[in-house]
Write an enzyme that holds these catalytic residues in place. Structure first.
Site, PDB file in Angstrom:
ATOM      1  CE  LYS A 161      -4.137  -1.918   0.268  1.00 32.03           C
ATOM      2  NZ  LYS A 161      -5.208  -1.699  -0.729  1.00 32.03           N
ATOM      3  CG  ASP A 189      -4.096  -0.682  -3.957  1.00 30.95           C
ATOM      4  OD1 ASP A 189      -4.430   0.301  -4.646  1.00 30.95           O
ATOM      5  OD2 ASP A 189      -4.914  -1.397  -3.353  1.00 30.95           O
ATOM      6  CD  GLU A 215      -5.404  -2.804  -6.798  1.00 28.71           C
ATOM      7  OE1 GLU A 215      -6.548  -2.877  -6.332  1.00 28.71           O
ATOM      8  OE2 GLU A 215      -4.498  -3.616  -6.509  1.00 28.71           O
ATOM      9  CG  ASP A 240      -9.693  -1.760  -6.422  1.00 26.77           C
ATOM     10  OD1 ASP A 240     -10.849  -2.179  -6.631  1.00 26.77           O
ATOM     11  OD2 ASP A 240      -9.146  -1.879  -5.308  1.00 26.77           O
ATOM     12  CE  LYS A 264     -10.345  -4.931  -4.067  1.00 21.14           C
ATOM     13  NZ  LYS A 264      -9.997  -3.748  -3.257  1.00 21.14           N
TER      14      LYS A 264
END
Length: 354
Positions: A161, A189, A215, A240, A264
């Site tokens: 992250k 991400d 991402e 995403d 997702k």
């Protein structure tokens, strides 16, 4: 088969430790656990896990929405998935996590009716999934220690992250790469943490650390900005938050905005819509990753794993949510022990049972 009752129970469980992303800190797993009862005595299990930082939903709202669905779904065959989704769409315009809860339970029932695991129903490409391990935002030293722990547990791919600023993001990835060596894959991400020009500058500097992909570098609504980033860096870019459903996927493909798409279930409304996203992407030559919300339990993660195993075009997985939990919602499916290889059982449905 007819739906006779839909039970829903909100459940909040504290994570083993909080995880921080650029949008905020998550401390609890929060899900509406669903049981769909049928006139044949079979029960299907599902969950709706609202990630307020991503979808804007709350546990209370998701639970109440599922209760609204029940009024319209009683007497409906849960295997008539197109009808089930049409009814839910007529009740609620968005509410993806609530729809996912019903969708997962219906697929569980489908598998039990056919006496097949869900991954066989969906395509049967494989019976296992290789997942990465996520490292939340912290100091470079703490993140590096967590990366070392993940590698000792057998993970060869880490999802890091980032998105808090050029200097801090560079320091984190530099430290992690030095600690893990050159053989470990690093996925980054940013969770919308950068603006387009900042993203290009940061990603181009991070490229020296051999990054597999980045991402969601920019705000979810900024498709032009996402396209700008993709066109000005060599590192592959994945969407995403910019892709909730199949319409979003088509929009991204038309704009040539990304190299990969992260699916997702809690964003798109379940397996039914996820299959559409994957088919659109596959037709365009774009591979997909299957992801999960940090807040999910083993129910949602197991459903996502079945989808990923079933389909050839879902080539990457980020299904580590259960590894941060102290308990499962319902026995069976993906467990709590951190493992890079998720192997699926041949039990009917999702393999969940009380």
């Amino acid at each position: 088969m007819k739906i006779t009752k839909i039970n829903v129970a909100p459940k909040a469980v504290k994570l083993k430790e909080p995880i921080t992303i650029s949008l905020g800190t998550i401390e609890h797993s929060m899900s509406a656990i669903v049981e769909i009862e049928t006139d044949e005595g079979t029960i299907g299990y599902g969950e709706g896990s609202p990630g307020i930082l991503i979808t804007g939903e709350t546990l209370k709202g998701t639970t109440e929405c599922i209760q609204l669905f029940e009024r319209q779904l009683l007497g409906v065959d849960p295997l008539d998935l197109e009808k089930v989704h049409s009814i839910m769409n007529s009740v609620a315009a968005q509410a993806p996590s609530a729809k996912t809860a019903i969708d997962i339970a219906c697929y569980d029932l489908f598998g039990k009716k056919a006496n097949l695991p869900v991954y066989k129903l969906l395509g049967g490409f494989a019976s296992s999934v290789q997942t990465d391990m996520t490292i939340g935002i912290d100091t470079p030293e703490i993140m590096a220690e967590k990366a070392k722990l993940a590698i000792s547990q057998g993970f060869d791919t880490l999802k890091i992250k980032v998105g808090t600023g050029f200097v801090s993001d560079i320091a984190r990835i530099k430290t992690i790469r030095e600690v893990v060596g050159s053989q470990i894959k690093l996925r980054l991400d940013a969770n919308q943490g950068w603006n387009p020009k900042e993203a290009v500058n940061t990603i181009n500097h991070l490229a020296q650390f051999d990054i597999e992909l980045v991402e969601q570098p920019v705000a979810y609504h900024d498709i032009e900005g996402l396209t700008f980033v993709t066109n000005h860096v060599m590192t592959p870019i994945m969407s995403d938050e910019s892709c909730f459903n199949s319409k979003d996927a088509l929009r991204l493909i038309k704009a040539r905005a990304v190299d990969f798409v992260n699916i997702k279930l809690m964003k798109c409304g379940g397996i039914h819509e996820a299959l559409k996203i994957n088919s659109i992407c596959e037709a365009a030559g774009i591979e997909c990753m299957i992801g999960c919300m940090v807040e999910e339990t083993n129910i949602g993660v197991t459903a996502a794993a079945h989808l990923a195993a079933a389909t050839k075009n879902i080539t990457r997985a980020d299904l580590d949510a259960t590894f941060g939990l102290n308990e499962v919602a319902i026995p069976g499916g993906v467990g709590l022990e951190a493992t890079s290889l998720i192997s699926l059982s041949n039990k009917a449905g999702l393999g969940l049972s009380k």
